[in-house]
Design a protein around this motif. Structure first.
Motif, PDB file in Angstrom:
ATOM      1  N   ILE A  36      -6.469   8.259   1.929  1.00  0.00           N
ATOM      2  CA  ILE A  36      -6.350   8.273   0.467  1.00  0.00           C
ATOM      3  C   ILE A  36      -5.050   7.585   0.046  1.00  0.00           C
ATOM      4  O   ILE A  36      -5.039   6.783  -0.887  1.00  0.00           O
ATOM      5  N   ALA A  37      -3.956   7.882   0.753  1.00  0.00           N
ATOM      6  CA  ALA A  37      -2.656   7.270   0.423  1.00  0.00           C
ATOM      7  C   ALA A  37      -2.701   5.760   0.620  1.00  0.00           C
ATOM      8  O   ALA A  37      -2.170   5.007  -0.201  1.00  0.00           O
ATOM      9  N   GLU A  38      -3.335   5.305   1.692  1.00  0.00           N
ATOM     10  CA  GLU A  38      -3.405   3.875   1.984  1.00  0.00           C
ATOM     11  C   GLU A  38      -4.265   3.118   0.974  1.00  0.00           C
ATOM     12  O   GLU A  38      -4.010   1.954   0.681  1.00  0.00           O
ATOM     13  N   GLU A  39      -5.288   3.765   0.458  1.00  0.00           N
ATOM     14  CA  GLU A  39      -6.283   3.086  -0.378  1.00  0.00           C
ATOM     15  C   GLU A  39      -6.019   3.171  -1.876  1.00  0.00           C
ATOM     16  O   GLU A  39      -6.729   2.545  -2.657  1.00  0.00           O
ATOM     17  N   ASN A  40      -5.037   3.956  -2.295  1.00  0.00           N
ATOM     18  CA  ASN A  40      -4.826   4.175  -3.731  1.00  0.00           C
ATOM     19  C   ASN A  40      -3.371   3.962  -4.109  1.00  0.00           C
ATOM     20  O   ASN A  40      -2.483   4.627  -3.593  1.00  0.00           O
ATOM     21  N   ASP A  41      -3.164   3.039  -5.047  1.00  0.00           N
ATOM     22  CA  ASP A  41      -1.816   2.774  -5.539  1.00  0.00           C
ATOM     23  C   ASP A  41      -1.578   3.356  -6.934  1.00  0.00           C
ATOM     24  O   ASP A  41      -0.452   3.340  -7.417  1.00  0.00           O
ATOM     25  N   ASP A  42      -2.623   3.886  -7.564  1.00  0.00           N
ATOM     26  CA  ASP A  42      -2.463   4.372  -8.934  1.00  0.00           C
ATOM     27  C   ASP A  42      -2.045   5.842  -9.001  1.00  0.00           C
ATOM     28  O   ASP A  42      -1.860   6.393 -10.063  1.00  0.00           O
ATOM     29  N   PHE A  43      -1.868   6.481  -7.844  1.00  0.00           N
ATOM     30  CA  PHE A  43      -1.276   7.816  -7.796  1.00  0.00           C
ATOM     31  C   PHE A  43      -0.539   7.961  -6.472  1.00  0.00           C
ATOM     32  O   PHE A  43      -0.777   7.226  -5.528  1.00  0.00           O
ATOM     33  N   LYS A  44       0.411   8.916  -6.440  1.00  0.00           N
ATOM     34  CA  LYS A  44       1.201   9.166  -5.238  1.00  0.00           C
ATOM     35  C   LYS A  44       0.535  10.245  -4.404  1.00  0.00           C
ATOM     36  O   LYS A  44      -0.164  11.107  -4.938  1.00  0.00           O
ATOM     37  N   VAL A  45       0.786  10.202  -3.104  1.00  0.00           N
ATOM     38  CA  VAL A  45       0.279  11.222  -2.186  1.00  0.00           C
ATOM     39  C   VAL A  45       1.473  11.785  -1.422  1.00  0.00           C
ATOM     40  O   VAL A  45       2.281  11.039  -0.876  1.00  0.00           O
ATOM     41  N   ALA A  46       1.576  13.114  -1.401  1.00  0.00           N
ATOM     42  CA  ALA A  46       2.693  13.776  -0.740  1.00  0.00           C
ATOM     43  C   ALA A  46       2.195  14.933   0.119  1.00  0.00           C
ATOM     44  O   ALA A  46       1.110  15.473  -0.125  1.00  0.00           O
ATOM     45  N   LYS A  47       2.997  15.295   1.105  1.00  0.00           N
ATOM     46  CA  LYS A  47       2.700  16.446   1.953  1.00  0.00           C
ATOM     47  C   LYS A  47       3.891  17.394   1.903  1.00  0.00           C
ATOM     48  O   LYS A  47       5.037  16.958   1.937  1.00  0.00           O
ATOM     49  N   LEU A  48       3.592  18.703   1.840  1.00  0.00           N
ATOM     50  CA  LEU A  48       4.644  19.714   1.848  1.00  0.00           C
ATOM     51  C   LEU A  48       4.305  20.759   2.904  1.00  0.00           C
ATOM     52  O   LEU A  48       3.264  21.416   2.816  1.00  0.00           O
ATOM     53  N   ASN A  49       5.158  20.886   3.911  1.00  0.00           N
ATOM     54  CA  ASN A  49       4.987  21.883   4.963  1.00  0.00           C
ATOM     55  C   ASN A  49       5.386  23.243   4.377  1.00  0.00           C
ATOM     56  O   ASN A  49       6.556  23.464   4.061  1.00  0.00           O
ATOM     57  N   VAL A  50       4.415  24.147   4.246  1.00  0.00           N
ATOM     58  CA  VAL A  50       4.683  25.430   3.579  1.00  0.00           C
ATOM     59  C   VAL A  50       5.587  26.341   4.406  1.00  0.00           C
ATOM     60  O   VAL A  50       6.284  27.187   3.849  1.00  0.00           O
ATOM     61  N   MET A  78       0.833  -1.192   0.000  1.00  0.00           N
ATOM     62  CA  MET A  78       0.000   0.000   0.000  1.00  0.00           C
ATOM     63  C   MET A  78       0.879   1.257   0.000  1.00  0.00           C
ATOM     64  O   MET A  78       1.965   1.261   0.550  1.00  0.00           O
ATOM     65  N   ALA A  79       0.354   2.281  -0.573  1.00  0.00           N
ATOM     66  CA  ALA A  79       1.081   3.544  -0.661  1.00  0.00           C
ATOM     67  C   ALA A  79       1.116   4.245   0.696  1.00  0.00           C
ATOM     68  O   ALA A  79       0.234   4.062   1.514  1.00  0.00           O
ATOM     69  N   LYS A  80       2.118   5.025   0.884  1.00  0.00           N
ATOM     70  CA  LYS A  80       2.259   5.851   2.075  1.00  0.00           C
ATOM     71  C   LYS A  80       2.407   7.299   1.630  1.00  0.00           C
ATOM     72  O   LYS A  80       2.773   7.584   0.501  1.00  0.00           O
ATOM     73  N   VAL A  81       2.142   8.218   2.562  1.00  0.00           N
ATOM     74  CA  VAL A  81       2.323   9.632   2.271  1.00  0.00           C
ATOM     75  C   VAL A  81       3.821   9.937   2.262  1.00  0.00           C
ATOM     76  O   VAL A  81       4.550   9.547   3.167  1.00  0.00           O
ATOM     77  N   ILE A  82       4.269  10.622   1.230  1.00  0.00           N
ATOM     78  CA  ILE A  82       5.669  11.006   1.068  1.00  0.00           C
ATOM     79  C   ILE A  82       5.820  12.447   1.557  1.00  0.00           C
ATOM     80  O   ILE A  82       5.020  13.306   1.182  1.00  0.00           O
ATOM     81  N   GLU A  83       6.820  12.694   2.382  1.00  0.00           N
ATOM     82  CA  GLU A  83       7.120  14.069   2.787  1.00  0.00           C
ATOM     83  C   GLU A  83       7.995  14.688   1.702  1.00  0.00           C
ATOM     84  O   GLU A  83       9.055  14.151   1.392  1.00  0.00           O
ATOM     85  N   VAL A  84       7.537  15.785   1.112  1.00  0.00           N
ATOM     86  CA  VAL A  84       8.344  16.455   0.093  1.00  0.00           C
ATOM     87  C   VAL A  84       8.806  17.807   0.619  1.00  0.00           C
ATOM     88  O   VAL A  84       8.168  18.412   1.476  1.00  0.00           O
ATOM     89  N   THR A  85       9.935  18.254   0.066  1.00  0.00           N
ATOM     90  CA  THR A  85      10.564  19.506   0.488  1.00  0.00           C
ATOM     91  C   THR A  85      10.969  20.291  -0.758  1.00  0.00           C
ATOM     92  O   THR A  85      10.864  19.790  -1.887  1.00  0.00           O
ATOM     93  N   ASP A  86      11.475  21.493  -0.526  1.00  0.00           N
ATOM     94  CA  ASP A  86      12.005  22.273  -1.647  1.00  0.00           C
ATOM     95  C   ASP A  86      13.081  21.482  -2.383  1.00  0.00           C
ATOM     96  O   ASP A  86      13.243  21.610  -3.588  1.00  0.00           O
ATOM     97  N   THR A  87      13.813  20.642  -1.671  1.00  0.00           N
ATOM     98  CA  THR A  87      14.929  19.883  -2.238  1.00  0.00           C
ATOM     99  C   THR A  87      14.482  18.707  -3.098  1.00  0.00           C
ATOM    100  O   THR A  87      15.012  18.501  -4.189  1.00  0.00           O
ATOM    101  N   ASN A  88      13.513  17.913  -2.631  1.00  0.00           N
ATOM    102  CA  ASN A  88      13.143  16.698  -3.371  1.00  0.00           C
ATOM    103  C   ASN A  88      11.840  16.808  -4.155  1.00  0.00           C
ATOM    104  O   ASN A  88      11.389  15.842  -4.755  1.00  0.00           O
ATOM    105  N   PHE A  89      11.219  17.984  -4.177  1.00  0.00           N
ATOM    106  CA  PHE A  89       9.932  18.168  -4.842  1.00  0.00           C
ATOM    107  C   PHE A  89       9.999  17.803  -6.325  1.00  0.00           C
ATOM    108  O   PHE A  89       9.136  17.096  -6.843  1.00  0.00           O
ATOM    109  N   SER A  90      11.033  18.267  -6.994  1.00  0.00           N
ATOM    110  CA  SER A  90      11.158  17.992  -8.429  1.00  0.00           C
ATOM    111  C   SER A  90      11.209  16.492  -8.700  1.00  0.00           C
ATOM    112  O   SER A  90      10.482  15.978  -9.560  1.00  0.00           O
ATOM    113  N   LYS A  91      12.033  15.769  -7.954  1.00  0.00           N
ATOM    114  CA  LYS A  91      12.175  14.328  -8.162  1.00  0.00           C
ATOM    115  C   LYS A  91      10.893  13.578  -7.821  1.00  0.00           C
ATOM    116  O   LYS A  91      10.415  12.751  -8.603  1.00  0.00           O
TER     117      LYS A  91
END
Length: 106
Positions: A45-59, A1-14
């Motif tokens: 949503i992240a746990e239930e869906n594998d056909d798209f990624k879910v990410a969080k970005l602390n503004v 199952m998918a997990k929420v990915i923490e994204v930052t200014d550094t890894n957002f592009s990738k």
């Protein structure tokens, strides 16, 4: 199952812009009450869906990306596909509306 990915200014592009799947990005901050209301919905949503990624970005910690995408209110859910934001949802939103918006792009 998918997990929420923490994204930052550094890894957002990738993680988001170069992703081969659509990505739902939750733009949030720890002090934001409505963001805390959306957090369990985003997790589900992240746990239930594998056909798209879910990410969080602390503004607060990543102002460059928040500024680049003109995030003025939080929570904002940005939907990215093919390296660009193709849709966004602002405010507390029912889970099914969020899922439907992303799945329309899968």
């Amino acid at each position: 199952m998918a997990k929420v990915i923490e994204v930052t200014d550094t890894n957002f592009s990738k993680e988001v812009l170069q992703s081969d799947k659509p990505v739902l990005v939750d733009f949030w901050a720890p002090w934001c009450g409505p963001c805390r209301m959306m957090a369990p919905i985003i997790e589900e949503i992240a746990e239930e869906n594998d056909d798209f990624k879910v990410a969080k970005l602390n503004v607060d910690e990543n102002p460059l990306i928040a500024s680049t995408y003109r995030i003025m209110s939080i929570p904002t859910l940005g939907i990215f596909k093919g390296g660009r934001m193709v849709d966004q949802i602002v405010g507390v939103t029912p889970k099914q509306r969020v899922v439907n918006a992303v799945k329309a792009l899968v």
